[in-house]
Design a protein around this motif. Structure first.
Motif, PDB file in Angstrom:
ATOM      1  N   PRO A   1     -15.134  40.977 146.250  1.00  9.27           N
ATOM      2  CA  PRO A   1     -15.578  42.051 147.129  1.00  9.27           C
ATOM      3  C   PRO A   1     -15.530  41.617 148.599  1.00  9.27           C
ATOM      4  O   PRO A   1     -15.754  40.445 148.906  1.00  9.27           O
ATOM      5  CB  PRO A   1     -17.035  42.274 146.706  1.00  9.27           C
ATOM      6  CG  PRO A   1     -17.140  41.730 145.324  1.00  9.27           C
ATOM      7  CD  PRO A   1     -16.157  40.592 145.272  1.00  9.27           C
ATOM      8  N   THR A   2     -15.194  42.548 149.478  1.00  6.98           N
ATOM      9  CA  THR A   2     -15.222  42.260 150.914  1.00  6.98           C
ATOM     10  C   THR A   2     -16.242  43.180 151.589  1.00  6.98           C
ATOM     11  O   THR A   2     -16.815  44.052 150.946  1.00  6.98           O
ATOM     12  CB  THR A   2     -13.840  42.492 151.569  1.00  6.98           C
ATOM     13  OG1 THR A   2     -13.609  43.909 151.652  1.00  6.98           O
ATOM     14  CG2 THR A   2     -12.731  41.841 150.773  1.00  6.98           C
ATOM     15  N   ALA A   3     -16.386  42.998 152.885  1.00  4.60           N
ATOM     16  CA  ALA A   3     -17.419  43.724 153.637  1.00  4.60           C
ATOM     17  C   ALA A   3     -17.228  45.238 153.604  1.00  4.60           C
ATOM     18  O   ALA A   3     -18.169  45.993 153.821  1.00  4.60           O
ATOM     19  CB  ALA A   3     -17.440  43.239 155.078  1.00  4.60           C
ATOM     20  N   SER A   4     -16.008  45.685 153.337  1.00  6.63           N
ATOM     21  CA  SER A   4     -15.793  47.134 153.381  1.00  6.63           C
ATOM     22  C   SER A   4     -15.835  47.799 152.011  1.00  6.63           C
ATOM     23  O   SER A   4     -15.719  49.017 151.917  1.00  6.63           O
ATOM     24  CB  SER A   4     -14.471  47.458 154.094  1.00  6.63           C
ATOM     25  OG  SER A   4     -13.469  46.606 153.651  1.00  6.63           O
ATOM     26  N   ASP A   5     -16.030  47.032 150.953  1.00 11.25           N
ATOM     27  CA  ASP A   5     -15.970  47.629 149.618  1.00 11.25           C
ATOM     28  C   ASP A   5     -17.241  48.382 149.222  1.00 11.25           C
ATOM     29  O   ASP A   5     -17.166  49.461 148.648  1.00 11.25           O
ATOM     30  CB  ASP A   5     -15.669  46.553 148.570  1.00 11.25           C
ATOM     31  CG  ASP A   5     -14.256  46.023 148.710  1.00 11.25           C
ATOM     32  OD1 ASP A   5     -13.357  46.822 149.008  1.00 11.25           O
ATOM     33  OD2 ASP A   5     -14.050  44.805 148.529  1.00 11.25           O
ATOM     34  N   PHE A   6     -18.396  47.788 149.459  1.00  8.04           N
ATOM     35  CA  PHE A   6     -19.652  48.364 148.960  1.00  8.04           C
ATOM     36  C   PHE A   6     -20.693  48.439 150.074  1.00  8.04           C
ATOM     37  O   PHE A   6     -21.632  47.653 150.106  1.00  8.04           O
ATOM     38  CB  PHE A   6     -20.176  47.533 147.783  1.00  8.04           C
ATOM     39  CG  PHE A   6     -19.146  47.286 146.707  1.00  8.04           C
ATOM     40  CD1 PHE A   6     -18.601  48.346 145.996  1.00  8.04           C
ATOM     41  CD2 PHE A   6     -18.712  45.993 146.427  1.00  8.04           C
ATOM     42  CE1 PHE A   6     -17.644  48.127 145.010  1.00  8.04           C
ATOM     43  CE2 PHE A   6     -17.768  45.759 145.441  1.00  8.04           C
ATOM     44  CZ  PHE A   6     -17.224  46.825 144.731  1.00  8.04           C
ATOM     45  N   PRO A   7     -20.530  49.392 150.981  1.00 10.14           N
ATOM     46  CA  PRO A   7     -21.407  49.427 152.164  1.00 10.14           C
ATOM     47  C   PRO A   7     -22.785  50.026 151.922  1.00 10.14           C
ATOM     48  O   PRO A   7     -23.649  49.879 152.769  1.00 10.14           O
ATOM     49  CB  PRO A   7     -20.615  50.259 153.171  1.00 10.14           C
ATOM     50  CG  PRO A   7     -19.656  51.060 152.379  1.00 10.14           C
ATOM     51  CD  PRO A   7     -19.410  50.341 151.085  1.00 10.14           C
TER      52      PRO A   7
END
Lengths: 156, 754, 285
Positions: B681-687
């Protein structure tokens, strides 16, 4: 042939094998071990440093390509007296756990906020999507960066 | 003074160095004369070693040695199991280096010692190796045929079958008015740490002392293994814990390199360092999670659960590693989760395959088994026409039933019970936070091209594994206090948390706790480390015991010097007072006392999770619009770090639900060999994620009242996400039985009946 | 994951760079931003003995915009395209596509020339070049030549470049004012290579019909390709919802998709259709 560049405001001259990446040069030759190496293939962002104002992955750069540049590492964004506003915001929001990705987060966020102190949450997420963190789940990191924006705004 | 550091959101002390790039991880160490180790790993999944010719590699300038199994007197040592060390597993344990057969891509074959890592890697290319390929056992379906055996001795690829039993499930199924049987599968993940593993060993021949840096998680146990393998007394080995870039169950177990590098350092009488690179990490660090279950649930028509029965199969990879059996065991014991299921009969078989061996990864077995269970519950509720929330509510273990006996697991007989809690309360809170009654109206609706779905699930998280932890307090020369503790730091903030506990126990200001020394074998007489969400429970309780012993000793000593009774002594900031006089704490420099906590029971924190998702069915994309985890972890030491644990582990769980999967082909080749293919997961996947922590029900089985909290977020994620996506796509009657939910899988679910 | 042994040169001029590549035979390799080449070196899937750094020749760094179109020097970085406000009008499709390229740090070093020399089938820039009939200007020992994008991309990670040739410029034809365009991409995560993307444009005639339709797909098969069947269906037609859906169907039926660990071939075919559909819808909006 030595490579000459500037690191954290000081001139350096290093002689390394041509195949040495800037990341390895910083860590193992200049002993600036704050820059971390997490993948060596340009995905994780832990090795992010700032070269001539631009955040870049130091594992995807040869030392020789730094000739004549100004390089800033996490050490160059720190001082002994106190945490910087960005660092203090990371601490306040618990935006780090194991600390391994943290130097790359700090350098990336610093480069971003220096250019775009008014960036919104989407932009922060977009930019930080190039830095992997396995501990925090990112929520707190994004909050920390947003909260640190005020420190980068020029006084009106 | 009366303190209340426990329970306060104290900012972490370790952050001060991490944020300034002043952490010290094992790769930051560079002693004089350091040599670098690089490991040749098998590129063949299954084969017989015919020959290894290292002569050309040895000729490369800068290469000091190439070590193979032949260089080890008495042969390559075997890495023993740490947990569930059953005799049945013995034949399947891993030698530190392959000598006759290779059994997975990535298995060590030779160690090059060179002046630099780069030269070492050059030398790898010069090693001539001949391996006679054998047919690969690529998954458990192939393994169970027992046609191609990884190990000839035992005559089977099945190392064991665990059984979990409660009541009489078979009898309950005979007369059950309703039964549903399903098959589910989870992908193969691993506890990828951002800092890859690393070991540095230094041999001091004069002192006969071996110092091993890069230790983590269970340094004391690993010292015992290494001492035996390398032929040294335990007190001739020091395991040093540096800053550790993440653990997640995978780092710090005893791996082949934990022998190979100390062995090389002793052979060469030079410091030797090995830092795992990411390519190695993907094939050398313990894998986890890949499992399949055939499971059935029996119910009354009113939704009362009668029995759970089934057989799960776990893909163990090539060897039984130190804690490799834990995940499989937990699938068996915890499939019932927080629900009252009077009759349980679950078998879990462990199958050896030609893949990287398995170990624990945060929430071992629980992520898998919670997906199986929660998905099945939603299918059953739908069948029975019962509201899925009411179905869960009806069957949750009630507060009045605590402590609640769960299924007994065998072999390695283990009985267990849930310690305390109000499972209904966290479910209610979770439903309220997500706005269930309003959101439920969106279920299955198509709005702006997205199908909306919601789901809720309940979980438990075991923690606080015994048997023991040790802590010590000592007065420094300047009168400040140091904490020494057997618990290990893997990024969870133990320096801050233990300082909070110590300051409260001693009733002194937080900054008087100068240092918290953890992990390394040099600090306390015995330590057990960081696993099973145990650091705070076990270490914190040991610290309370140490504080009592310490205060008693200090009072006695001070009473002598001040000429009063020990009961009159008070500790205040930096001084000790009694009989109207006082002495500075510095006057007692060196005073130290140890304490310990022993425990055979486990803590069980618990909670509920709910998700609201929107699915773009045409491209198979799932957006999480809201996700709430409510967790009661007993007494909260630091809400800031606790929330960090919950969200962090949730995102790892979401990685497993959507992105992460280690894929092999039929020849046993790892196809996901880089971070461009093993997707984190990256910072933009699960805000949009929320964590709510509660402390209504402290654990009754330890003096702190704390429970483990490192895994709960992760444990529930797979099941909740699967049910939310299925709920969204209900008009397609989706066939959702497998994780991760890749875009392809989500899209396929919308095609069959479209 | 250390790089194989190699030498490094940083010539001041293009002619020196060409000479170095020529002298190195197949063992010398040009390095631009290095954002694709460095990982390949780290995995040792390539092992050149000499790297020729192209960062010094000044003529490679310019973005030139004229009535003839947009000329991107080979060393123009993604970041330069982002920062150049003129491109919003001069080539909005390029600008939109480049937003999807990799991550912040990569964009600060990665170059257009490096990307097309690498020729990843799922990369945006080769797709833009193919869709827009770009010309690739190169220089080598035998002199300069200009290669049509369609001829330049031979297959996955394979181009028409000779070992001693250097890309100097990407020439994108002029962008007329009446042009309508769309770009849609779907990847597993932000910044990943496309599982499928569609880049397309058409011009509108006086009657409101589409002419000169160019429809390209990225991330399918061994290289980006235009879809002549879809273009034929669009040309001389008013783009309405029915035609958009038809274009998606033709796309799914005609694209060459492969299965890999991230997606099935059937999914990719469907996805390509949806990307074309959504790009067309935004073009027509």
């Amino acid at each position: 042939m030595p490579t000459n560049f500037e690191v954290n405001g000081k001139p350096v001259s290093v002689t390394v094998e041509a195949r040495t990446t800037l990341a390895d040069c910083l860590r193992h030759h200049l002993r600036l071990t704050g820059t971390h190496v997490g993948c060596e293939h340009g995905v994780c962002g832990a090795c992010t440093v700032i070269v001539d104002g631009y955040a870049v992955r130091s594992c995807l750069m040869l030392t020789a390509q730094a000739e004549g540049t100004k390089v800033t590492t996490v050490e160059g964004l720190s001082n002994d007296e106190a945490l910087t506003p960005l660092q203090a915001s990371f601490r306040k929001h618990h935006a780090l756990q194991c600390g391994f990705c943290t130097p790359g987060m700090i350098t990336t966020a610093h480069a971003l906020l220096s250019e775009e102190p008014d960036c919104d949450a989407d932009r922060v997420r977009d930019v930080l999507s190039g830095n992997l963190c396995r501990c925090t789940g990112y929520i707190s990191i994004v909050e920390a960066v947003l909260d640190a924006r005020s420190a980068y705004k020029k006084p009106a | 003074m009366k303190n209340a550091f426990i329970g306060s959101a104290i900012e972490r002390r370790e952050d001060l160095r991490f944020l300034r790039g002043r952490g010290e991880y094992v790769d930051d160490l560079k002693p004089d004369g350091l040599l670098y180790a690089v490991i040749l790993r098998s590129s063949v999944a299954h084969g017989r070693i015919v020959s290894i010719d290292v002569s050309a590699a040895l000729k490369i300038p800068g290469v000091h040695a190439v070590i193979t199994a032949k260089d080890m007197p008495g042969g390559a040592p075997i890495v023993p199991m740490r947990l569930q060390p059953l005799p049945e597993f013995k034949p399947f344990e891993q030698p530190v280096i392959a000598h006759d057969k290779v059994r997975y891509v990535g298995e060590p074959l030779a160690v090059v010692i060179a002046d630099s890592v780069a030269i070492g890697e050059d030398a790898l290319e010069a090693i001539e190796i001949q391996i006679e390929s054998l047919p690969a056992v690529a998954d458990w379906h192939v393994a169970k045929r027992d046609q191609n055996l990884l190990f000839e001795g035992p005559g089977t690829n099945r190392s064991l079958t665990f059984n979990a039993v409660r009541g009489d499930a078979d009898a309950a199924f005979v007369n059950a008015p309703y039964v549903r049987r399903e098959t589910f599968r989870t992908g193969r993940h691993y506890g990828l740490t951002m800092e890859p593993r690393g070991v540095m060993a230094q041999w001091d021949a004069a002192k006969g002392l071996l110092t091993v840096s890069g230790a983590a998680k269970v340094p004391f146990f690993n010292r015992r293994i290494l001492a035996k393998q390398i032929g040294l007394p335990e007190d001739s080995i020091e395991m040093i814990e540096n800053d550790v870039g993440g653990g997640f169950g995978a780092r710090g177990e005893f791996y082949p390199e934990d022998f190979l590098i100390p062995f090389a350092a002793r052979q060469l009488n030079r410091p030797v360092k090995w830092i795992e690179d990411r390519r190695e990490n993907l094939m050398a660090m313990n894998h986890a999670r890949e499992a399949e279950v055939d499971v059935e649930l029996a119910c009354e028509r009113d939704g009362t659960i009668l029995a759970l029965r089934g057989h799960a199969h776990v893909d163990m990879g090539a060897y039984m590693r130190t804690n490799g059996a834990v995940g499989a065991r937990n699938i068996a014991q915890f499939m019932a989760g927080p629900y009252r299921i009077p009759n349980v009969k679950l078998d879990v078989s462990l199958w050896m395959t030609n893949k990287t061996p398995v170990g624990t990864y945060r929430g071992p077995g629980r992520f898998e088994t919670d997906f199986f269970r929660e998905r099945l519950l939603d299918l059953v509720a739908q069948d029975l026409g019962i509201d899925r929330v009411e179905f869960r509510r009806k069957n949750l273990v009630a507060r009045s039933e605590m402590p609640y006996q769960i299924a007994t697991i065998s072999p390695y007989l283990h009985e267990d019970e849930y310690d305390s809690g109000d499972y209904q309360a966290t479910l209610d809170r979770c439903l309220k936070e997500i706005g269930w009654s309003e959101k439920a109206k969106l279920a299955g609706r198509l709005i702006d091209g997205h199908y909306h779905g919601i789901a809720v699930g309940c979980f438990i998280e075991g923690g606080g594994a015994g048997p023991k932890e040790t802590a010590r307090l000592e007065i420094n020369d300047d009168g400040s206090i140091s904490v020494y503790i057997g618990s290990s730091a893997v990024g969870q903030g133990v320096e801050t948390v233990f300082a909070q506990i110590a300051a409260d126990a001693l009733e002194i200001p937080l900054d008087r706790i100068r240092w918290v020394h953890h992990g390394s074998t040099t600090y306390v007489s015995d330590g057990y480390g960081a696993y099973h969400s145990r650091s705070v429970v076990m270490g914190g309780s040991a610290l309370l015991d140490a504080a009592n012993n310490f205060k008693a000793a200090l009072s006695e000593e001070a009473a002598k010097r001040l000429g009063c009774d020990a009961s009159e002594i008070t500790i205040d900031e930096d001084k000790v007072s009694g009989a109207g006089k006082s002495l500075p704490l510095a006057a007692f420099a060196g005073l130290t006392r140890e304490g310990a906590f022993l425990n055979k029971k486990h803590t069980y924190s618990y909670g509920a999770q709910a998700a609201h998702v929107a699915v773009d069915a045409k491209i198979g994309k799932v957006d999480i619009l809201d996700y709430v985890v409510v967790q009661d972890a007993g007494r909260i030491i630091n809400p800031l770090t606790l929330r960090g644990q919950v969200i962090g582990s949730l995102v790892q769980g979401l990685g497993g639900a959507f992105l992460e999967n280690l894929v092999y082909d039929e020849q046993g080749q790892l196809l996901t060999g880089s971070l461009a293919d093993y997707l984190l997961p990256t910072a933009s996947d699960f805000p949009r994620l929320r964590a709510i922590v509660m402390d209504e029900h402290p654990s009754p089985i330890n003096p702190l009242g704390a429970k483990g909290a490192g895994e709960g977020g992760m444990v529930g994620a797979g099941g909740v996400i699967a049910n939310a996506v299925a709920n969204a796509l209900q008009s397609f009657n989706p066939d959702l039985r497998e994780l991760p939910l890749t875009p392809t899988r989500v899209w396929e679910m919308t095609q069959k009946k479209a | 994951m250390k790089l194989p042994p190699l030498e490094y040169a940083c010539p001041a001029s293009l002619s020196e760079a060409v000479a170095l590549l020529a002298a190195g035979g197949g063992d010398a390799r040009a390095i631009a931003g290095g954002q694709s080449l460095m990982p390949m070196l780290a995995f040792r899937v390539v092992a050149p003995t000499l790297l020729v750094d192209l960062r010094k020749p000044p003529e490679l760094k310019e973005i030139r915009i004229s009535a003839d179109g947009v000329r991107l020097g080979a060393m123009v970085r993604w970041r330069d395209i982002e920062d150049d406000a003129r491109l919003a009008a001069a080539h909005p499709l390029l600008k939109a596509a480049v937003e999807h390229v990799a991550h912040y740090q990569i964009r600060n070093r990665g170059t257009v020339g490096g990307s097309i020399a690498h020729a990843d089938p799922a990369a945006e820039m080769p797709g833009i070049c193919v869709t827009c009939d770009a010309e690739i200007a190169v220089i080598g020992s035998a002199g300069s030549r200009v290669i049509r994008a369609d001829d330049f991309f031979v297959g996955a990670l394979t181009t028409a470049l000779e070992h001693d040739e250097i890309i100097t410029e990407i020439r994108l034809p002029a962008w007329p004012a009446n042009r309508r365009w769309g770009f849609r991409e779907f990847s597993r995560r932000r910044g990943d290579f496309a599982m499928a993307a569609a880049a397309l444009f058409y011009d509108q005639d006086a009657g409101g019909s589409a002419v000169n339709a160019h429809v390209g797909v990225i991330g399918l098969g061994d290289r980006s390709r235009r879809l002549p069947e879809v273009e034929a269906a669009l040309n001389s037609q008013v783009i309405d919802e029915a035609l958009i859906e038809r274009a998606a169907e033709i796309t799914s039926a005609t694209v060459d998709a492969q299965e890999d660990i991230h997606a099935s071939a059937a999914y990719r075919r469907s996805l390509a259709g949806t990307m074309v559909e959504r790009a067309l819808r935004s073009a027509a909006a």
